[in-house]
Design a protein around this motif. Structure first.
Motif, short mmCIF file in Angstrom:
data_model
loop_
_atom_site.label_atom_id
_atom_site.label_comp_id
_atom_site.label_asym_id
_atom_site.label_seq_id
_atom_site.Cartn_x
_atom_site.Cartn_y
_atom_site.Cartn_z
N ALA A 134 33.85 33.52 41.51
CA ALA A 134 34.72 32.60 42.07
C ALA A 134 35.84 32.34 41.59
O ALA A 134 36.88 32.74 41.75
CB ALA A 134 34.73 31.27 43.01
N GLU A 135 35.90 32.81 39.58
CA GLU A 135 36.69 31.90 38.60
C GLU A 135 37.55 33.70 38.37
O GLU A 135 36.72 34.73 38.40
CB GLU A 135 36.34 31.66 37.78
CG GLU A 135 37.15 31.32 36.29
CD GLU A 135 38.25 31.38 36.18
OE1 GLU A 135 39.11 31.07 35.85
OE2 GLU A 135 37.65 32.72 35.83
N PRO A 136 38.95 33.98 39.00
CA PRO A 136 39.32 35.01 38.17
C PRO A 136 38.88 35.83 37.00
O PRO A 136 39.11 36.99 36.62
CB PRO A 136 41.25 35.09 38.43
CG PRO A 136 40.49 33.80 39.33
CD PRO A 136 39.92 32.90 39.29
N ARG A 137 39.27 35.05 35.76
CA ARG A 137 38.67 35.10 34.65
C ARG A 137 37.76 36.21 34.47
O ARG A 137 37.11 37.43 34.45
CB ARG A 137 39.01 34.59 33.12
CG ARG A 137 40.02 33.52 33.57
CD ARG A 137 41.63 35.29 32.75
NE ARG A 137 42.95 34.63 32.23
CZ ARG A 137 43.29 35.36 31.74
NH1 ARG A 137 43.87 36.42 31.37
NH2 ARG A 137 44.53 34.56 32.03
N ARG A 138 36.57 35.41 35.37
CA ARG A 138 34.70 36.09 34.91
C ARG A 138 35.03 37.74 35.99
O ARG A 138 34.43 38.64 36.05
CB ARG A 138 34.31 35.28 35.54
CG ARG A 138 34.17 33.70 34.49
CD ARG A 138 32.73 33.32 35.15
NE ARG A 138 33.02 32.70 36.21
CZ ARG A 138 33.24 31.13 36.02
NH1 ARG A 138 33.76 30.39 34.44
NH2 ARG A 138 33.11 30.04 36.90
N ARG A 139 35.86 37.48 36.70
CA ARG A 139 35.84 38.98 37.51
C ARG A 139 36.87 40.15 36.90
O ARG A 139 36.20 41.03 36.65
CB ARG A 139 37.00 38.29 38.63
CG ARG A 139 35.78 37.67 40.03
CD ARG A 139 36.47 38.54 41.52
NE ARG A 139 37.47 37.65 41.52
CZ ARG A 139 38.49 36.58 41.50
NH1 ARG A 139 37.55 35.40 41.97
NH2 ARG A 139 39.47 36.34 41.82
N GLN A 140 37.82 39.50 35.98
CA GLN A 140 38.05 40.68 35.44
C GLN A 140 37.21 40.69 34.47
O GLN A 140 37.06 42.25 33.33
CB GLN A 140 39.49 39.83 33.88
CG GLN A 140 40.68 40.11 35.73
CD GLN A 140 42.04 38.67 34.31
OE1 GLN A 140 41.39 38.14 34.21
NE2 GLN A 140 42.87 39.61 34.87
N ILE A 141 36.50 40.18 33.68
CA ILE A 141 35.68 40.30 32.36
C ILE A 141 34.99 41.39 33.05
O ILE A 141 34.17 42.50 32.20
CB ILE A 141 34.81 39.25 31.90
CG1 ILE A 141 36.29 38.32 30.92
CG2 ILE A 141 33.22 39.36 31.43
CD1 ILE A 141 35.19 36.86 30.93
N GLN A 147 38.93 33.62 21.64
CA GLN A 147 37.43 33.38 22.14
C GLN A 147 36.79 32.99 22.46
O GLN A 147 36.00 32.74 23.43
CB GLN A 147 37.41 34.26 20.31
CG GLN A 147 35.61 34.73 20.00
CD GLN A 147 34.89 33.59 20.57
OE1 GLN A 147 35.18 33.31 19.64
NE2 GLN A 147 33.56 33.85 20.47
N PRO A 148 36.98 31.49 22.17
CA PRO A 148 36.29 30.82 22.82
C PRO A 148 36.29 30.68 24.52
O PRO A 148 35.53 30.56 24.93
CB PRO A 148 36.49 29.59 21.82
CG PRO A 148 37.08 29.07 21.23
CD PRO A 148 37.73 30.97 20.92
N GLN A 149 37.41 31.02 24.36
CA GLN A 149 37.31 30.96 26.09
C GLN A 149 36.41 32.00 26.78
O GLN A 149 35.89 32.13 27.93
CB GLN A 149 39.31 31.46 26.83
CG GLN A 149 40.10 29.85 26.80
CD GLN A 149 41.45 30.44 26.43
OE1 GLN A 149 41.85 30.74 26.23
NE2 GLN A 149 41.42 29.07 28.17
N VAL A 150 36.67 32.96 26.43
CA VAL A 150 36.03 34.25 26.70
C VAL A 150 34.56 34.51 26.55
O VAL A 150 33.71 34.65 27.74
CB VAL A 150 36.09 36.06 25.99
CG1 VAL A 150 35.27 36.57 26.01
CG2 VAL A 150 37.79 36.56 26.26
N SER A 151 33.88 33.27 25.46
CA SER A 151 32.46 33.54 25.41
C SER A 151 32.52 32.14 26.75
O SER A 151 30.74 32.64 26.76
CB SER A 151 32.63 32.63 23.47
OG SER A 151 32.50 33.36 22.81
N LYS A 152 33.31 31.25 26.56
CA LYS A 152 32.49 29.92 27.55
C LYS A 152 32.50 31.14 28.96
O LYS A 152 31.31 30.55 30.06
CB LYS A 152 33.74 29.07 27.99
CG LYS A 152 33.27 28.52 29.19
CD LYS A 152 34.68 27.54 29.07
CE LYS A 152 34.57 26.72 30.39
NZ LYS A 152 35.38 26.55 30.96
#
Length: 117
Positions: free
Chosen positions: A15-22, A44-49
């Motif tokens: 549901a979170e757009p950034r996770r879909r981008q990943i 980097q901490p945001q991506v790791s989360k």
């Protein structure tokens, strides 16, 4: 009814757009976290989360390669989402067919108006 945590299933995780981008980036192949950081323009901490959430629902798998952690997509949990969405496919096809009919009528009307000029 309380909303489920984002880490309980694939539906909530994507549901979170950034996770879909990943997931989109990992669909092209395995990548280290630094590549994802650069491509997403996030810290980097945001991506790791986000990767942690995706790992917790098994959408992403990780392996160590020397000093790097390599991330790859595991599409199996997406099957649940695909199966659910496929129930709407007929409805979408019907609506697209209706839209095609309307567009054809508009084109014909426009051509008829053009013939009278």
């Amino acid at each position: 009814m309380a909303r489920a945590a984002t880490t309980t299933d694939a539906f909530n995780a994507v549901a979170e757009p950034r996770r879909r981008q990943i997931l989109d980036l990992l669909a092209a192949g395995e990548r280290p976290v630094n590549d994802l950081v650069e491509l997403l323009g996030l810290a980097q901490p945001q991506v790791s989360k986000h990767l942690r959430v995706l790992r917790e629902v098994d959408l992403v798998r990780v392996r160590d390669e020397g000093r790097h952690r390599m991330y790859r997509i595991n599409a199996e949990p997406l099957k649940t989402i695909h199966d659910w969405l496929s129930g709407y496919e007929q409805s979408w096809n019907t609506r697209f067919d209706l839209m095609d009919d309307v567009l054809d009528e508009l084109r014909k009307a426009e051509e008829a108006d053009g013939d009278h000029d």
